[in-house]
Write an enzyme that holds these catalytic residues in place. Sequence first.
Site, PDB file in Angstrom:
ATOM      1  N   GLY A  53       0.786  -1.090   0.060  1.00 49.82           N
ATOM      2  CA  GLY A  53       0.147   0.061   0.069  1.00 49.82           C
ATOM      3  C   GLY A  53       0.974   1.063   0.208  1.00 49.82           C
ATOM      4  O   GLY A  53       1.794   1.013   0.409  1.00 49.82           O
ATOM      5  N   CYS A  54       0.494   2.221  -0.540  1.00 52.42           N
ATOM      6  CA  CYS A  54       1.431   3.365  -0.599  1.00 52.42           C
ATOM      7  C   CYS A  54       1.490   3.979   0.502  1.00 52.42           C
ATOM      8  O   CYS A  54       2.535   4.527   1.100  1.00 52.42           O
ATOM      9  CB  CYS A  54       0.576   4.414  -1.469  1.00 52.42           C
ATOM     10  SG  CYS A  54       1.461   5.766  -2.047  1.00 52.42           S
ATOM     11  N   GLN A  55       0.466   3.700   1.609  1.00 55.46           N
ATOM     12  CA  GLN A  55       0.633   4.801   2.850  1.00 55.46           C
ATOM     13  C   GLN A  55       0.950   3.789   4.084  1.00 55.46           C
ATOM     14  O   GLN A  55       1.913   4.143   4.940  1.00 55.46           O
ATOM     15  CB  GLN A  55      -0.857   5.150   3.146  1.00 55.46           C
ATOM     16  CG  GLN A  55      -1.131   6.296   2.285  1.00 55.46           C
ATOM     17  CD  GLN A  55      -0.654   7.491   2.730  1.00 55.46           C
ATOM     18  OE1 GLN A  55      -0.127   7.884   3.662  1.00 55.46           O
ATOM     19  NE2 GLN A  55      -0.886   8.865   1.818  1.00 55.46           N
ATOM     20  N   SER A 121      -5.297   3.515  -0.053  1.00 53.03           N
ATOM     21  CA  SER A 121      -4.002   2.984  -0.284  1.00 53.03           C
ATOM     22  C   SER A 121      -3.394   2.384   0.908  1.00 53.03           C
ATOM     23  O   SER A 121      -2.036   2.874   1.218  1.00 53.03           O
ATOM     24  CB  SER A 121      -3.220   3.522  -1.078  1.00 53.03           C
ATOM     25  OG  SER A 121      -2.871   4.803  -0.673  1.00 53.03           O
TER      26      SER A 121
ATOM     27  N   HIS B 380       5.370   8.574   1.320  1.00 55.93           N
ATOM     28  CA  HIS B 380       6.729   8.994   0.786  1.00 55.93           C
ATOM     29  C   HIS B 380       6.906  10.113  -0.283  1.00 55.93           C
ATOM     30  O   HIS B 380       7.861  10.260  -0.694  1.00 55.93           O
ATOM     31  CB  HIS B 380       7.124   7.588   0.137  1.00 55.93           C
ATOM     32  CG  HIS B 380       6.266   7.072  -0.845  1.00 55.93           C
ATOM     33  ND1 HIS B 380       5.894   7.710  -1.885  1.00 55.93           N
ATOM     34  CD2 HIS B 380       5.779   5.916  -1.061  1.00 55.93           C
ATOM     35  CE1 HIS B 380       5.160   7.138  -2.868  1.00 55.93           C
ATOM     36  NE2 HIS B 380       4.879   6.014  -2.199  1.00 55.93           N
TER      37      HIS B 380
END
Lengths: 141, 425
Positions: A53-55, A121, B380
Amino acid sequence: MSYPSIQEIGDEIVEEFSWFSSWEEKYEHLIEMGRQLPIIDEAYKTDDRLVRGCQSRVWLHAESEDQRVVFRADSDAIITKGIVALLVRALSHQPAEDIVRSDLSFIDTIGLKAHLSPTRSNGLVSMIQQMKQYAGSQLNH
Amino acid sequence: MTAQLPDNQSWRKGSIAETVDWEKLRNDFPILQRQVNGHPLAYLDNAASAQKPWQVKEAEQALYDHYYANVHRGVHTLSQEGTDAFEEARAWVASFINAPEKEEVIFTKGTTDGINLLAYTFGLDYLKPGDEILLTGMEHHANIVPWQLVARRTGAVIKVVPVLENGTLDLESFDKLLSEKTKLLSMVWVSNSLGTINPVDYMVQKAKSLGVPVLLDAAQAAPHLAVDVQALDVDFLVFSAHKVIGPTGFGVLYGKRKWLEKLPPFMGGGDMIDQVRFEETTFNALPHKFEAGTPHISGAIGFCAALKFLAQIGMDRVAAREQALGELCRTKLREAFPELRFIGEAPERVAVVSFLLGEAHPYDVGFILDKEGVAVRTGHHCCQPLMDRFKIPGTVRASFAFYNKESEIDQLIAALAKAQKMLLP
């Protein structure tokens, strides 16, 4: 050993969360559940068990035991981990067929559905998909 | 609407003589009045995208209500008026960045689009096996991936200037990495995740002294600093309108005429041609050669209104206001949370405050801040190599614009205190 059904566990979780009136209490409880989730063995925290996941990231390990599917999971974010704990509590040690059919509407009832939105995400949507996929693959055996 | 084009000094100083009433100026941004989860919104995610003043919406609405038609085509009145407004926007952008000619201003979809345009024109035409593209360790993915794709096709090699612990670039390494093999220096002016203002004057001059062309990613600089492409002497500069209080889906690529004349077109289609024959097609003059198809007309009109708004305040006042907010935020955070770790403490920086709260995961912190009405970015920041360098999964990032106010910093601190209580036993 007998296990309550997914539906029964879902009802139990809804009952538990109905005690909390503020979002702070609800999330403190969720975070507590995340902390109590048996920590997955580091050996299982491999890239092939990583749900990206992005987070936040989630690790999921599935195996079959006595005609039931057992899940072990973890996350690097504690709120995500709390929801992981709820899902593992509901779906682990259940028959594969029940896992595939489960609708997990209790997450919605306790007001945590936003965390399962694909835009978050946080890896949870993919985690549920993988849980069901694994259960599905056990049915075809 | 027919404000005079400011010269470079006026862009710095602004056209209004009296002191800016920042609190009153917030009223021009209707969204800042809203509530989120029962709290006043504290919008501290400006590095992701800036909010828009009503003047931007009004300009776009006037276009659609009064003179909308396709540009550069019709003889009729609407098309003429639309084209005039569209080209007025180009003149304003040229003035904003002090481009020598407005034909050197190419309209794009945004920063990413501009970099890809160069990767697929300059990159494919000018790079050979073994040639080096020099990037820095604090690039956004948008200034990494297009070059990797082009390197794969051309055999060129990517080199990276390392980032030091305080979030500045390792200039000693830069001096060594820059060589006769370097065919392009493509670098970020201001880091989106650290706030670092890179020493572009030094780095661009160094590159130029070796004849290396320079592409500057100004996505995070254009909203906060006065831009002067002539003083910088860069070959290319890209940025997005949406971070400069303008519309989404619109951006700018500046290129020196000598390069834009030489480079092949990127996309083919309408507007970019001179004569089309099945045997051979010749291309339109600059800037149209790089603007195939119907452009983002309302984007240009809206951005022109955004620039007129900024021209009144002046970029020096914008920079000073934001600088004050950013530093106040750092000071208050340091006082309130001794265990807080700043990621990026470059001496030269914009009002981007990236940090980690103890062992708390940025996702968890961001979630609780949102419950308290505070919008920050977590994760990020599309800079995975940079996060890897600091060995962290991401950061919590509070980023300021001139329309933020001091009380929003207090709201952030209070929300963080709650996050700390809930997340860190």
